[in-house]
Design a protein around this motif. Sequence first.
Motif, PDB file in Angstrom:
ATOM      1  N   VAL A  28      -8.315   2.415  -0.408  1.00  0.00           N
ATOM      2  CA  VAL A  28      -9.202   3.428   0.167  1.00  0.00           C
ATOM      3  C   VAL A  28      -9.147   4.688  -0.680  1.00  0.00           C
ATOM      4  CG1 VAL A  28      -9.687   4.889   2.160  1.00  0.00           C
ATOM      5  CG2 VAL A  28      -8.976   2.519   2.503  1.00  0.00           C
ATOM      6  N   CYS A  86      -6.459   6.922   2.790  1.00  0.00           N
ATOM      7  CA  CYS A  86      -6.800   6.258   4.045  1.00  0.00           C
ATOM      8  C   CYS A  86      -6.259   7.093   5.210  1.00  0.00           C
ATOM      9  CB  CYS A  86      -6.160   4.878   4.055  1.00  0.00           C
ATOM     10  SG  CYS A  86      -6.286   4.034   5.630  1.00  0.00           S
ATOM     11  N   THR A 136      -3.341   5.486  -1.280  1.00  0.00           N
ATOM     12  CA  THR A 136      -3.811   4.186  -0.801  1.00  0.00           C
ATOM     13  C   THR A 136      -4.835   3.592  -1.752  1.00  0.00           C
ATOM     14  OG1 THR A 136      -5.407   5.400   0.544  1.00  0.00           O
ATOM     15  CG2 THR A 136      -3.349   4.770   1.609  1.00  0.00           C
ATOM     16  N   ARG A 186      -5.322   6.321   8.028  1.00  0.00           N
ATOM     17  CA  ARG A 186      -4.276   5.718   8.852  1.00  0.00           C
ATOM     18  C   ARG A 186      -2.888   6.231   8.497  1.00  0.00           C
ATOM     19  NH1 ARG A 186      -5.218   0.539  11.347  1.00  0.00           N
ATOM     20  NH2 ARG A 186      -7.454   0.333  11.575  1.00  0.00           N
ATOM     21  N   THR A 187      -2.776   6.855   7.331  1.00  0.00           N
ATOM     22  CA  THR A 187      -1.450   7.339   6.934  1.00  0.00           C
ATOM     23  C   THR A 187      -1.242   8.790   7.330  1.00  0.00           C
ATOM     24  OG1 THR A 187      -2.239   8.032   4.761  1.00  0.00           O
ATOM     25  CG2 THR A 187      -1.440   5.783   4.945  1.00  0.00           C
ATOM     26  N   PRO A 217       1.269   0.415   6.357  1.00  0.00           N
ATOM     27  CA  PRO A 217       2.199   1.518   6.636  1.00  0.00           C
ATOM     28  C   PRO A 217       1.700   2.444   7.751  1.00  0.00           C
ATOM     29  CG  PRO A 217       1.096   1.846   4.513  1.00  0.00           C
ATOM     30  CD  PRO A 217       0.756   0.454   4.979  1.00  0.00           C
ATOM     31  N   GLY A 218       0.407   2.427   8.007  1.00  0.00           N
ATOM     32  CA  GLY A 218      -0.139   3.249   9.095  1.00  0.00           C
ATOM     33  C   GLY A 218       0.298   2.763  10.466  1.00  0.00           C
ATOM     34  N   CYS A 229       0.852  -1.192   0.000  1.00  0.00           N
ATOM     35  CA  CYS A 229       0.000   0.000   0.000  1.00  0.00           C
ATOM     36  C   CYS A 229       0.887   1.241   0.000  1.00  0.00           C
ATOM     37  CB  CYS A 229      -0.892  -0.019   1.243  1.00  0.00           C
ATOM     38  SG  CYS A 229      -1.809   1.506   1.500  1.00  0.00           S
ATOM     39  N   HIS A 288      -9.710  -1.773   4.776  1.00  0.00           N
ATOM     40  CA  HIS A 288      -9.657  -2.116   6.200  1.00  0.00           C
ATOM     41  C   HIS A 288     -11.004  -1.994   6.854  1.00  0.00           C
ATOM     42  CE1 HIS A 288      -9.699   2.214   7.296  1.00  0.00           C
ATOM     43  NE2 HIS A 288      -9.207   2.287   6.086  1.00  0.00           N
TER      44      HIS A 288
HETATM   45  S1  SF4 Z   1      -5.364   0.461   6.376  1.00  0.00           S
HETATM   46 FE1  SF4 Z   1      -3.152   0.568   5.911  1.00  0.00          FE
HETATM   47  S2  SF4 Z   1      -2.905  -0.808   4.150  1.00  0.00           S
HETATM   48 FE2  SF4 Z   1      -5.097  -0.314   4.269  1.00  0.00          FE
HETATM   49  S3  SF4 Z   1      -5.379   1.462   2.906  1.00  0.00           S
HETATM   50 FE3  SF4 Z   1      -5.009   2.233   4.995  1.00  0.00          FE
HETATM   51  S4  SF4 Z   1      -2.796   2.619   5.084  1.00  0.00           S
HETATM   52 FE4  SF4 Z   1      -3.160   1.273   3.333  1.00  0.00          FE
END
Ligand code: SF4
Length: 412
Positions: free
Chosen positions: A254, A266, A251, A268-269, A314-315, A246, A404
């Motif tokens: 997402v 996403c 991403t 999470r980043t 990566p998050g 990813c 996710h």
């Molecule tokens: S949860 Fe992690 S792997 Fe999935 S889209 Fe978000 S940053 Fe990427």
Amino acid sequence: MTVELRPTGVACNIQCQYCYQNPIRDADNVPRSYDMEAMKAAVEREGGPFTVFGGEPLLVPEEDLESLWAWGLERFGSNGIQTNGVLINDNHVRMFRQYKVQVGISIDGPGELNDVRWAGSLERTRENTVKTEAAIERLCREGMPPSLIVTLHRGNATADKLAVLHDWFRRLAAMGITSARLHDLEVEGDDVGSAYALSTGENMAAFSSFAAMEAELSTLRFDVFDDMRKLLSGNDDSSTCTWNACDPYTTRAVRGVEGTGQSSNCGRTNKDGIDFVKAPVEGFERYLALYHTPQEHGGCKDCRFFIMCKGQCPGTAIDGDWRNRSRDCELWKGMFRHLEDKMLDDGEQPLSTSPERRQIEGAFLDLWSAGQSLTIAGTRRWMSEGRDLAAVSGGGTSHGDIPHGDSDLGDG
Ligand code: SF4
Ligand code: SF4
């Protein structure tokens, strides 16, 4: 790929202490308005269907939700929402049915096990948990069982609490819940880590206990274990995004659409409190670097699970730096070993112990160097078809990420 539509950005009615969106809130990057037409045009551009995300998406006024979902049903045939469930009312339930809204609820357990999903005071937190539990029961009763996201942490998955969590899952399965996602805690800072993170041993004990529990639950599945088994057998065409390469700057799994219609990644980043604009081109430098970098320096060199795990999301990278592998490496390595042993006992050959592993790793390195990525199954097909890079240009056709699934609901 699913479009995450975030009309109200990270605005939320509760204050989960571990929420991965807190850096965005701390920077006060919370929008005050949204533009319905701009959002719909952006969803069209992304190609939908969409899931309404937040923060807490039920903060969006009901008439606007109805307008979005009526349009989503007509345009794409279904809708989705990821919510903490606290605000679900009769009208929402009507709309879920009328507009075919698949509901995902984030909750960390019954009663006090959900206390980390904080609402300002213990009394309000417990009241909210009662509301979320009631919403889950009601949706099950009405034939619309939600999927659940449960984050494991010190508040719900230490040895003294696991039995309560197990019993809760048994009750949920009996009610009709079929799908639950277990998340390891995404740690955004030392304070969150020291307060809520399980030790590696505790994490292993908790995740292993749920892997064992699946045998007694005939209908409820924890998708993390299904994913890991599929990865070990190279049958991973539709695995969750966290197991695929990813690019944190775009991403793939997402596709975010903000209230202004802007594309985003996403959440999470977002470690800097900034929703960076989505990059148009993917890069896989993280995965090339992880493959070659020794583990003592934050990489994954010589890990036999690398093509399955890929350093994970990566998050969750060490020190919040996407160039590093996941801080939960020992958990994932331990769980892969556990499932690998089970496959060997059953007479199956996991990819991690197969001579084929090195060839597939080589193919992945070639793909990543060319700015492409596939699943293991897709890479095998690509190898058998003569490794023609032109066949996977344009982003790759076999990278079947399932997003996710959570939002910002403190479920990171
Ligand atoms: S949860 Fe992690 S792997 Fe999935 S889209 Fe978000 S940053 Fe990427
Ligand atoms: S288990 Fe650890 S070392 Fe192996 S690929 Fe995953 S993060 Fe990297």
